[in-house]
Design a protein around this motif. Structure first.
Motif, PDB file in Angstrom:
ATOM      1  N   ILE A 175      -4.202  -0.516   7.632  1.00  0.00           N
ATOM      2  CA  ILE A 175      -3.743  -1.142   6.229  1.00  0.00           C
ATOM      3  C   ILE A 175      -2.199  -2.275   6.434  1.00  0.00           C
ATOM      4  O   ILE A 175      -2.255  -2.520   5.074  1.00  0.00           O
TER       5      ILE A 175
ATOM      6  N   VAL B  92      -6.170   8.371   4.674  1.00  0.00           N
ATOM      7  CA  VAL B  92      -5.472   6.939   5.327  1.00  0.00           C
ATOM      8  C   VAL B  92      -5.710   8.122   7.018  1.00  0.00           C
ATOM      9  O   VAL B  92      -4.766   8.673   7.328  1.00  0.00           O
TER      10      VAL B  92
ATOM     11  N   PHE C 298      -3.496   5.413  -2.483  1.00  0.00           N
ATOM     12  CA  PHE C 298      -4.431   5.734  -1.956  1.00  0.00           C
ATOM     13  C   PHE C 298      -4.624   6.859  -2.079  1.00  0.00           C
ATOM     14  O   PHE C 298      -3.029   7.377  -1.287  1.00  0.00           O
TER      15      PHE C 298
ATOM     16  N   ALA D 264       0.553  -1.212  -0.265  1.00  0.00           N
ATOM     17  CA  ALA D 264      -0.298   0.076   0.135  1.00  0.00           C
ATOM     18  C   ALA D 264       1.016   1.505   0.212  1.00  0.00           C
ATOM     19  O   ALA D 264       1.609   0.983   1.061  1.00  0.00           O
TER      20      ALA D 264
ATOM     21  N   GLU E 182      -9.987   4.448   7.166  1.00  0.00           N
ATOM     22  CA  GLU E 182      -8.821   3.959   7.603  1.00  0.00           C
ATOM     23  C   GLU E 182      -7.992   4.134   8.257  1.00  0.00           C
ATOM     24  O   GLU E 182      -7.142   4.660   7.693  1.00  0.00           O
TER      25      GLU E 182
ATOM     26  N   ILE F 219       0.375   5.222   0.988  1.00  0.00           N
ATOM     27  CA  ILE F 219      -0.128   6.277   1.200  1.00  0.00           C
ATOM     28  C   ILE F 219       0.212   7.786   0.634  1.00  0.00           C
ATOM     29  O   ILE F 219       1.677   7.726   0.823  1.00  0.00           O
TER      30      ILE F 219
ATOM     31  N   VAL G 161       3.746  -1.141   3.712  1.00  0.00           N
ATOM     32  CA  VAL G 161       3.294  -0.078   2.987  1.00  0.00           C
ATOM     33  C   VAL G 161       4.084   1.069   3.727  1.00  0.00           C
ATOM     34  O   VAL G 161       5.535   1.051   4.234  1.00  0.00           O
TER      35      VAL G 161
ATOM     36  N   ARG H   5      -3.648  -4.792   6.355  1.00  0.00           N
ATOM     37  CA  ARG H   5      -4.415  -6.349   4.614  1.00  0.00           C
ATOM     38  C   ARG H   5      -3.404  -6.179   3.823  1.00  0.00           C
ATOM     39  O   ARG H   5      -3.764  -6.972   2.830  1.00  0.00           O
TER      40      ARG H   5
END
Ligand SMILES: Cc1cc2nc3c(=O)[nH]c(=O)nc-3n(C[C@H](O)[C@H](O)[C@H](O)COP(=O)(O)OP(=O)(O)OC[C@H]3O[C@@H](n4cnc5c(N)ncnc54)[C@H](O)[C@@H]3O)c2cc1C
Ligand SMILES: Cc1cc2nc3c(=O)[nH]c(=O)nc-3n(C[C@H](O)[C@H](O)[C@H](O)COP(=O)(O)OP(=O)(O)OC[C@H]3O[C@@H](n4cnc5c(N)ncnc54)[C@H](O)[C@@H]3O)c2cc1C
Ligand code: SF4
Ligand code: SF4
Ligand code: FES
Lengths: 484, 292
Positions: free
Chosen positions: A236, A227, A183, A158, A231, A160, A243, A239
């Motif tokens: 995150i 974020v 994101f 992920a 969430e 961000i 990151v 998931r």
């Protein structure tokens, strides 16, 4: 690689100065939002490539924060081999059309170039201009130099924030075969490249094309997803296998002087966002976000953000634009090209002045009062500190003030995750070292302005790249495969 | 994340309620928080309160009053349409007392949509909830049943006396105080001028009062500072530090002034939209006429 060592077949072009780039004349360009420098033709680019004397020490490479192999691509351009040159650049910098436009080259690659001898009126190789040419060339010719994608690893990452740091990390990691999701809090990707840097300096279509390239490679973009709010970071983290945080330094600073909340006072972020992201300069025909009709504007600050604000204001057809800065021209932190363009565009530089009060009537700005300054003794950083001249003030009549004195890290994400180590005073995220960009949390990396505070596009890209390398080896070693 | 509208209902003149699919906002949103949406590609970003959430269904409810171009386009949307951009939940949740407190919730006009989730949260935490809903006239009163369901006592006031008690919400507050009703805390939301007077009314009685402020916002994530308000002499960003602040310390006059900054531009934008509508209508008419 063999072609790196290859001697050029052409004769060096011994011109002392960079091949000039055509520009829209100032009188004209202040009436539109089109790009100011118009770019090189192939002939011009070739000529500039041939100016690089392929010196032995090649200091330019170390001058570039991401180590682009400058002599190699200059040589290839000198030979007219643009596609090969582009490949060479893209090995290290996947956004040449953008960096060629916005990198502070005079402080980086071009500063250290062997040819840079101002005392002999000799200019460095026009690295930025050629790089921009290559980026544009790729777009004009639809050269889709998508780097090859490695086999899927089954690992997910992920990202961000979709500024240059996040985009670079996304690009590197998708190439390694990971599943990448970006994101973004706003409704458009690109970070400052979209909402901050104006169209006349970086046309949005270039950015959109680069991002489309990432989408084509399989990067997923989730917009409107702040974020920390939409969430939690910890969710995150659960998931995704890894990151990367690249949320930038988007919190505008104000001066803390009286009158700052009067109507007509904007942060540079608000001013530029209304105009760039929301298209306010086309209000009301093509955009619903209003920007006031302005007559006299004072922009406070001396960096790129201040120059962008002043030049943006100028294009909204005001009577006068002042740029108020508390030191002298020599200390202006903006790229030279930006302050030069601003001066050409009739921006009225009021140096050695520090605002002390914004004056208003009926809730709206009518003027700005400044303290006159002079340069005193050098401070710790070696810069001469501005000191007030007792009793000397000046007031200008203005109806708009744009505050562009810098910005701090946006706390939306960090406030949501107290376990993440921060630099307490600055609010920036702490990383273990610049090579890995790892934070104190197990599967979390960070880079760009959220780590350094407001810096540059290429530094953010470099950080995104370093983090991506570290993330890749983490993901691969975790799965038992040795990382390269 | 398609942000599909699953229900739409006209609550009062120019006031629509929409239920929208937005699973993550339904899961994470809390009373007092809001969303920012855009309805057109060149559209403005506007903030609207999360009036209600249904976690099981993965939907949120918003209530919008048409005041300008964006809310007009929004309110013309129908079930099945999608909201182009929807970001949230933004802002800080309401500070809900842990229970055993008597909380007075005061709403005016469209603010009643915000009172609904607040009263719901106050009640759910075990507090006694007294709610005052104000409206100009009976037809403009919204969400009466919804708010009644989460209030121990509901008082309605209308300016013209067409429903409930005649008068302003502040009169109802004065009456409660005169009746000796003990109030631990008050929370108000509505037109700025109303909030200003609610705070003036509660202050002499020492009733802690929160006001949910509605300044102009752009990003809603702390990035632009458009939403700045002055509270206790300090500048605060309402989108990240609010929207609720101590009403006794809030500079409401500044907020009113800041809200009016784009009045002319907004009117112009709406005029243009009106003009476009008329042109389209005229063109439609022309085509139908030539068709037939
Ligand atoms: C007006 C202006 C002009 C500039 N000019 C130059 C220049 O000429 N040359 C140069 O080199 N540098 C310039 N800079 C600096 C440069 O743009 C930045 O250093 C660079 O963009 C930083 O990149 P980043 O990826 O760290 O963050 P950003 O570009 O700031 O991007 C961060 C992104 O993260 C998003 N985000 C934030 N919080 C969250 C969250 N919680 N969840 C999801 N997303 C989130 C933001 O919306 C944003 O899109 C300029 C900056 C400005 C403001
Ligand atoms: C935290 C918060 C929660 C809100 N909740 C609701 C709600 O639940 N229901 C509802 O109907 N309205 C709510 N509002 C107000 C709503 O955002 C505005 O009515 C809307 O932005 C108007 O947009 P427009 O384009 O239709 O009108 P415009 O023509 O743009 O403006 C009409 C008037 O609305 C106000 N306004 C304009 N732009 C904004 C903006 N970006 N932010 C805030 N106010 C603005 C100004 O006072 C303006 O004079 C809320 C505002 C805030 C800040
Ligand atoms: S990326 Fe920037 S610093 Fe590096 S070579 Fe290109 S212009 Fe120079
Ligand atoms: S330092 Fe200058 S001359 Fe030497 S290789 Fe680099 S660009 Fe060419
Ligand atoms: S709306 Fe931009 S900072 Fe609050």
């Amino acid at each position: 690689m063999a072609d790196e060592k290859k001697k050029p077949t052409y004769k060096f072009n011994k011109s002392k100065t960079k091949t000039p780039m055509r520009e829209q004349p100032p009188e004209e360009r202040i009436k539109n939002f089109n790009e100011v420098p118009l770019g090189f033709t192939c002939e011009e680019a070739t000529a500039e490539g041939q100016r690089c004397i392929q010196c032995k020490k090649r200091p330019c490479i170390a001058g570039c924060p991401v180590g682009v192999d400058i002599p190699a691509f200059m040589n290839l351009v000198g030979e007219g081999l643009y596609e090969e040159a582009l490949r060479k650049v893209k090995e290290k910098n996947f956004l040449p059309a953008i960096c060629g436009r916005v990198c502070p080259q005079e402080d980086q690659c071009e500063l250290v170039c062997t040819m840079n001898k101002p005392e002999k009126n000799r200019e460095p190789g026009g690295v930025g201009r050629v790089e921009r040419f290559l980026g544009d060339y790729a777009m004009e010719h639809d050269l889709n130099i998508l780097p090859s994608k490695e086999a899927a690893t089954g690992k997910s990452v992920a990202i961000i924030g979709s500024g240059p740091a996040g985009l670079t990390a996304a690009s590197d990691l998708i190439q390694k075969g990971h599943d990448v999701t970006v994101f973004e809090a706003l409704h458009r990707p690109g970070g400052v490249l979209f909402y901050g840097i104006p169209e006349f300096r970086l046309p949005k279509k270039i950015l959109i094309k680069e991002i489309d390239g990432l989408k084509d490679m399989g990067v997923k973009f989730i917009m409107n997803y702040p974020v920390g709010k939409a969430e939690s970071l910890n969710s995150i983290r659960e998931r995704f296998d890894a990151v990367f945080i690249g949320v930038g330094a988007g919190l505008p600073w104000f001066m803390g002087i009286p009158g700052e909340n009067l109507n007509g006072v904007y942060s540079a972020n608000e001013f530029l966002t209304r105009v760039n992201l929301m298209g306010g300069y086309q209000f009301p025909e093509k955009s619903d976000t209003p920007i006031k009709k302005i007559k006299k504007v004072a922009v406070i600050g001396g960096g790129n953000v201040a120059m962008d604000s002043a030049r943006t204001a100028k294009r909204l057809d005001p009577d006068h634009v002042y740029l108020i800065y508390r030191r002298t021209k020599a200390e202006l932190p903006a790229r030279i090209e930006e302050s030069h363009h601003a001066a050409e565009e009739f921006i009225d530089f009021q140096l050695l002045h520090a605002p002390i009060e914004i004056i208003g009537e009926n809730g709206a700005v009518t003027g700005i009062k400044c303290q006159e300054m002079e340069l005193g003794e050098p401070d710790d950083s070696g810069r001469r500190r501005p000191v007030p001249i007792e009793g000397a003030y000046k007031t200008w009549e203005v109806d708009t003030v744009v505050v562009a004195i810098g910005q701090g890290p946006n706390p939306i994400l960090t406030a949501d995750c107290p376990e993440l180590d921060l630099n307490e005073r600055r609010g920036t995220i702490l990383v273990q070292d610049e090579l890995t960009m790892r934070t104190n949390l197990e599967n979390v990396w960070a880079g760009g302005d959220i780590v350094t505070g407001g810096a540059t596009v290429i530094l953010a890209m470099g950080a995104g790249r370093n983090a991506a390398t570290s993330i890749h080896s983490y993901l691969m070693s975790e799965s038992g495969v040795t990382a390269r | 994340m398609a942000n599909r509208i699953v229900a739409a209902r006209l609550l009062a003149d120019k006031t629509m309620l929409f239920e929208i699919e937005a699973e993550h906002i339904a899961r994470r949103g809390k009373a007092g928080q809001f969303i920012i949406l855009r309805v057109a590609d060149d559209g403005e970003r506007i903030p609207l309160t999360i009036a209600h959430r249904d976690e099981a269904k993965g939907t949120i409810t918003i209530v919008a009053q048409e005041v300008g171009k964006t809310t007009r386009i929004l309110n013309a949307l129908k079930v099945g349409d999608e909201i182009l951009d929807l970001a949230g939940p933004l802002g800080k949740p309401t500070d809900v007392p842990a229970g055993d407190k008597t909380v007075l919730c005061v709403g005016g006009g469209i603010g009643n949509a915000v009172v609904w989730p607040m009263a719901t949260a106050m009640k759910a935490a075990g507090n006694k909830v007294i709610t005052i809903l104000g409206a100009r006239t009976k037809d403009l009163l919204i969400l009466e049943d919804e708010v009644r369901a989460v209030s121990d006592e509901l008082i309605i006031t209308t300016d013209d006396g067409s429903y409930g008690r005649e008068g302003l919400v502040t009169h109802a507050i004065d009456q409660l105080v005169a009746d000796g009703v003990h109030i631990d805390e008050c929370i108000c939301i509505g037109p700025v001028i109303m909030m200003k007077f609610v705070c003036k009314t509660t202050k002499p009685h020492g009733i802690k009062t929160l006001a949910s402020l509605n300044p102009i916002m752009v990003d809603g994530t702390g990035m632009c500072g458009a939403c700045r308000v002055t509270v206790d002499g300090k500048t605060r960003f309402a989108c990240v530090e609010g929207p609720e602040f101590d009403g006794h310390l809030t500079d409401f006059d500044e907020l009113m002034s800041r809200l009016s900054y784009y009045k002319n531009e907004e009117a112009h934008s709406l005029e243009m939209a009106d003009h476009d509508c008329k042109m389209i209508a005229a063109a439609d008419k022309l085509t139908t006429e030539t068709d037939s």
